[in-house]
Structure formats: C-alpha cells, structure tokens
Design a protein around this motif. Structure first.
Motif, short mmCIF file in Angstrom:
data_model
loop_
_atom_site.label_atom_id
_atom_site.label_comp_id
_atom_site.label_asym_id
_atom_site.label_seq_id
_atom_site.Cartn_x
_atom_site.Cartn_y
_atom_site.Cartn_z
N SER A 530 0.83 -1.21 0.00
CA SER A 530 0.00 0.00 0.00
C SER A 530 0.86 1.26 0.00
N ILE A 531 1.90 1.23 0.83
CA ILE A 531 2.80 2.39 0.89
C ILE A 531 3.55 2.57 -0.43
N LYS A 534 1.49 4.24 -3.02
CA LYS A 534 1.43 5.68 -2.77
C LYS A 534 2.71 6.36 -3.23
N GLU A 537 2.91 6.79 -6.90
CA GLU A 537 1.95 7.80 -7.33
C GLU A 537 2.47 9.22 -7.07
N ILE A 538 3.13 9.42 -5.92
CA ILE A 538 3.53 10.77 -5.51
C ILE A 538 4.96 11.11 -5.91
N PHE A 542 7.18 11.95 -1.57
CA PHE A 542 6.55 11.07 -0.59
C PHE A 542 7.50 10.70 0.54
N ARG A 545 6.68 12.12 4.00
CA ARG A 545 5.46 11.51 4.55
C ARG A 545 5.75 10.09 5.04
N TYR A 546 6.56 9.40 4.29
CA TYR A 546 6.95 8.04 4.66
C TYR A 546 7.72 8.04 5.98
N LEU A 566 -2.84 6.40 6.06
CA LEU A 566 -3.38 5.92 4.78
C LEU A 566 -4.90 6.02 4.70
#
Length: 597
Positions: A530-531, A534, A537-538, A542, A545-546, A566
């Motif tokens: 899932s991470i 993301k 996508e970013i 990212f 944020r991670y 999330l």
C-alpha cells in the motif's frame, strides 16, 4: 567510472575498540551493568515511596539510560555470535548477561506494577503533566498490559527462571544449528557446509544439486530431530506454563499485544490471502512444467527458471541498490551509501557464520549493523535492501525519544519490505532481455509465495503445535506431520514434496522475545504494498510523509497508524485484498509470459 570499493565484513570497532569479544572497552562496559541496574532500582523505589510526575519521570530517565546501555551490549553480542558461531567467549558472555537482563526485568516489573496500581485520578494527573505527556501512549499501554500479569513477586520468579528456562532452550538451539553440517557434492567437489550455506544452494542451476541439498538437509535434521524436538517442546512448554499461570487461554494473546494489533486484523489478513490463492498455485504448477516436472517439489521452489540471470558482485549489488533508492528519495540513498562506505555490513560467504540475515541497531550510538551471507544472486541483493530498510527505519526514529521508538515487529517489517520492493521492481524493469525479465519477475512472485504460503504455513504449524503441546510433549514424528500438513494446505496442494523438518531448520520458532515470529512478516509485506503504491503515485515528495509514518510506529496501535497515514480500516478484508491483488498481478503476468511453456 566508480572506483569505490565496499568491504564485505563489518566494522565493530566503532562500537568498542578492538571489535572482539575480549575487547577491553567491551568488557569494561559489561562491568558497569550492575551499577546501572542498581541506579534504576533506586529510582524506581523512590517513585514507589512517593509517586509523582517528578519521581516517575526520573525513574523513566534512568530506565532509558540503563536499557540503552544494555541494548548496545546486546547488539555487540549478537554481531559476535553471528559472525563466528565458534566464538565461545562471546557465547559465555551472552549466557552470563541473561542474569543481568533478568535483574533489569525485575526492576522494570516493579515500575510497571507501580503504574498499574496508581488510582485513575493520579494516573491522569501524571500523563497530563508536562514531563510525562509525551509518553501517554506507552504509559497507558504499560498500565493496561500489567493488569494482565500475575503479582509482582510471581512475575519476578518467572523472570528469574527464564535464563535457565526458555532462553536456555533457545541458546541450545543456536548451538545445535551451529554444529549441524550439511554434506553435499557441488560441481564434483564434496563440501561440508553450514545450514546457511546449504540453503544458499537451493537456487543452484543444477536440479541434481538442488535435490541433493534438499535430501542432505532433511537427512541432517532427521539424524538430530530428537534433539531439536526436545528443544522446541521445552521452550514452548515454558511459555505455555507461564500463560496458564497468568490465565491466558489463547496462545495468540501475547503476540497480538506485542504487535499492537487486533485479532480481527489478523483474521482479515489471512482471510484475504486464503481467498486469493489461485494465481500463486497456478504459478507453482507452471514453474513445475517449465522445470520438466509433473508437480512442484520443495527442492525446486527456489530453482532458477533461466540461466540468464546476472550474477552481481557485492559492489555491483550495492550500486544497484543506491541507484534505485535515489529514485525514491535522497535521504534513503544517502543513508544506504553511508552504510556501505562505513562498513556496516557483514556479507562475506564463509563457514561458521549463523544462517539467515538481520539488522541490529544501538540507539545509544544511533548506529546499525547488517548481517547476511552474500552469494551474488538478485535474491541476495533484495535481502540486503531488506536489511537496509530496517536500518533506515531506525534512522527515521533517531530523534524520537527511546520510550516512543519501540516499534512492534509487524511494522518493523514494513520499512524493510518496502526497500526490498524498490529493488525487486527496478530489477524487473531494467532486465536486459526477455529471459532475465522473466527470471526477475519470478523473483517478485516468489516473494509473494513466501509471504502468503510459506509464512502462512509457519503460522498454521505453530498455532496447531501449541494447541497440541498443551496436552503434552509433541514427538518429532508428529512435528513433521504438522509441518507437512501446514505446507500442503497453505500451498494449495501444489507441492509434490514438502520440508517436514522446516520446524527444526528455522530459527524463528526458537526466538523467545517475540512469540509467533511469522505473521508480522506478511503484515509488513502487504502494508508495504500500500505504501509503495502511494510512493509511485507521488514520487520523491513522498519520502517525508513516509518518514513521518515510520516515526509514529513506536507510539501507536497499527489500526490507528494506518488510519492516520493511509486512511484505511485494516480490520476489514477489503484493505488486505487490495494488496494481495497487486501481488497477484505479478503472478498473472508470469503466467501470461510463459503460456507456451
């Protein structure tokens, strides 16, 4: 041209001058331990005599200092005993240190009991005070969990018995596995290998070698199965006796609390996996066909399907990792470069090393060390990236107070698996020809098979073993049956042969600190999917944020962590199905590319 070279042996001098088990600095640090524990004891007694935010804050400060110092000693010992299983001096120190760890636990239990026995009003005043408000989560967790324990005196007895109880059985396993040698013939040469070295041959290009290695491993463990069964039974017996005294019926109660997750979350995860088994069963059947077999055997699970897979030197593997970490974010790349350039990694392929791989970190120095055996495969590169991910997680938490940085194993496997995915994805995308692309794609699928089938088999075996162990000792023959049944079930009946002695060969079943050292891997893998989605996508934005997510891993339940970062409810199968379906796409692509096989 990059002329940088990277050492394949780690530098332990940075921890203690000399970097050996007889280092004067190391031994001097060990000698300080009783004084540290005594200071902690005095601070706790003062807090018990006069509980207040001030005395409790002082006790926590002294606890932090003591724990960090003992942690550093433990890190050094884990490195010494892993790099050389014949280091008897380190083994003696490790055994003797168990008494100190027990003494520390005794004092910690007294402090925890103090927190539990505070009346609600006093506890509220303490956790809302300026000094202790930052530790509300950990203190509340301590209060709630201590309520589930026995009296302070009874817990103290259990703690003092552990050094010669479950921890002693775990230590015996280490000795047994170190003394187990696998005799095989490779390329016409007869070799005597450690278990770790033999396992590295499971992906040998020769079917004969793979079959011989598999047979030799089974034979070696068959010869000693009574010793391993005795060890596992008594380790589990100690744990079950402790649970019974505490009134804990469910063997999963402790591992779920340790991992800060609900039973509903675990059930939802396994439920999603069980519903999406078909693509991976089809992959195993297709691979067997490619290998010219009617059905998949355990010996061939890791077999290469193409001779074109490039072998990478340690330097080449390191540069590949650095190149692709940089595409995710500059901090991850810079951190990994530091690890390579400063000799944080023990990767040399030699005898008398412990099998497997790990990352260990001392927060006292904010430094990590990585252990593995590197043999030049892309799987080795992925393992190296995996352990670097662990180290990066610790790096992300470097400025977080130690009390708020104790993350559970399930989220511990998130950063490592995320780093591994970066490398696996990149390897497929940069393949130089169709055969290599297929081989590397299969490496990704194998990772999913490991998480959804192999780990699930471990979990299934261990759950059933513990239930049977409640009624008495489980003999080796029955352990073999339980393991084979679990493997057939979780592999969807795709296996012609199994690995009955996997319970004896896998260290994870003998680790005392974290019971059920299996399902957190699958959690971390699916959470990482899932991470990773993301991140793709970013882009590089990212990374911050991670790192914010990683910083929260030591001070939140996993359900709250995932909801915060999330916006997902992980007690529902829908969350897990998305991750499993993403992984299944690799298996489907493999099937498409091999339709004519």
């Amino acid at each position: 041209m990059n002329m940088t070279t990277y050492s394949e042996t780690w530098d332990l001098n940075a921890f203690y001058e000399g970097g050996t088990s007889d280092s004067a600095a190391f031994l001097a640090h060990i000698a300080e331990v009783p004084t540290l524990i005594e200071a902690y004891k005095e601070a706790v007694e003062a807090a018990i005599a006069q509980p207040s935010s001030a005395t409790i804050a002082t006790a926590l400060d002294v606890q932090t200092t003591t724990v960090l110092n003992l942690q550093k000693i433990g890190v050094m010992l884990s490195c010494l005993t892993a790099q050389n299983t014949k280091d008897e001096a380190a083994q003696v120190i490790q055994s003797n240190m168990r008494t100190q760890y027990a003494a520390l636990s005794d004092v910690r239990n007294r402090f925890d009991k103090l927190i539990e026995e505070l009346d609600d009003a006093t506890f509220h005043d303490i956790i809302t005070s300026e000094a202790l408000a930052p530790f509300e989560f950990i203190l509340t967790e301590t209060r709630n969990q201590t309520k589930l324990l026995l009296s302070e005196a009874e817990e103290s007895i259990i703690t003092s018995l552990r050094a010669d109880g479950d921890q002693a059985w775990s230590s015996l396993y280490d000795l047994l596995i170190a003394d187990t040698k696998i005799r095989v013939t490779v390329d016409g040469e007869e070799k005597v290998l450690s278990v770790g070295q033999a396992n590295n041959l499971r992906n040998h290009e020769s079917a004969t070698v793979r079959a011989d290695v598999d047979a030799a491993i089974e034979a070696a463990f068959t010869e000693r199965e009574a010793f391993f069964a005795h060890t596992l039974n008594h380790l589990a017996g100690f744990r079950l006796t402790t649970y019974k005294k505490r009134g804990w019926e469910d063997v999963l109660e402790e591992p779920l609390r340790i991992n800060r997750m609900k039973r509903e979350t675990l059930d939802a995860m396994w439920g999603a996996i069980a519903k999406t088994r078909e693509p991976f069963v089809n992959y195993l059947q297709r691979k067997a066909t490619i290998l010219g077999k009617e059905a998949m055997t355990w010996a061939d699970l890791d077999a290469p399907i193409s001779a074109s897979t490039t072998a990478l030197s340690f330097k080449e593997g390191a540069e590949f990792i650095l190149q692709h970490f940089a595409k995710f974010g500059p901090k991850l790349e810079a951190f990994a470069r530091q690890a390579f350039e400063n000799s944080w990694i023990e990767a040399e392929d030699r005898d008398n090393k412990r099998p497997g791989g790990f990352c260990t970190t001392t927060k006292l120095d904010n430094a990590s060390r990585i252990f593995m055996t590197y043999a030049g495969t892309m799987n080795n590169v992925s393992t190296l990236a995996h352990e670097l991910g662990h180290a990066f997680h610790s790096y992300a938490l470097r400025d977080v107070h130690p009390l708020n940085s104790g993350y559970a194993m399930n989220v511990a496997e998130t950063a490592s698996t995320f780093a591994e995915m970066i490398i696996a994805d990149a390897a497929v995308q940069e393949a130089t020809n169709a055969d290599e692309r297929l081989a590397l794609l299969e490496d990704k699928v194998q990772r999913s098979v490991a998480m959804f089938m192999n780990i699930y088999a471990r979990f299934t075996f261990e759950t059933r073993f513990y239930e049977e162990r409640k009624n008495g000792v489980v003999p080796a023959a029955r352990l073999n049956e339980l393991m084979s049944e679990a493997q057939q079930e979780t592999y969807g009946g795709a296996l012609e042969t199994t690995h009955p002695h996997f319970w004896a060969s896998k260290l994870h079943f003998y680790i005392t600190g974290v019971p059920f050292y299996n399902f957190p891997y699958t959690f971390g893998y699916l959470f990482s999917l899932s991470i990773y989605a993301k991140a793709k996508e970013i882009g590089t934005d990212f990374e911050e944020r991670y790192m914010a997510l990683l910083r929260d891993t030591g001070s939140m339940n996993v359900e709250d962590l995932v909801m915060k970062h999330l916006g997902e409810d992980i007690t529902q199968e829908a969350f897990w199905l998305k991750g499993v379906h993403l992984a299944a796409q690799d298996a489907e692509e493999f099937l498409t590319l091999t339709e004519k096989a």
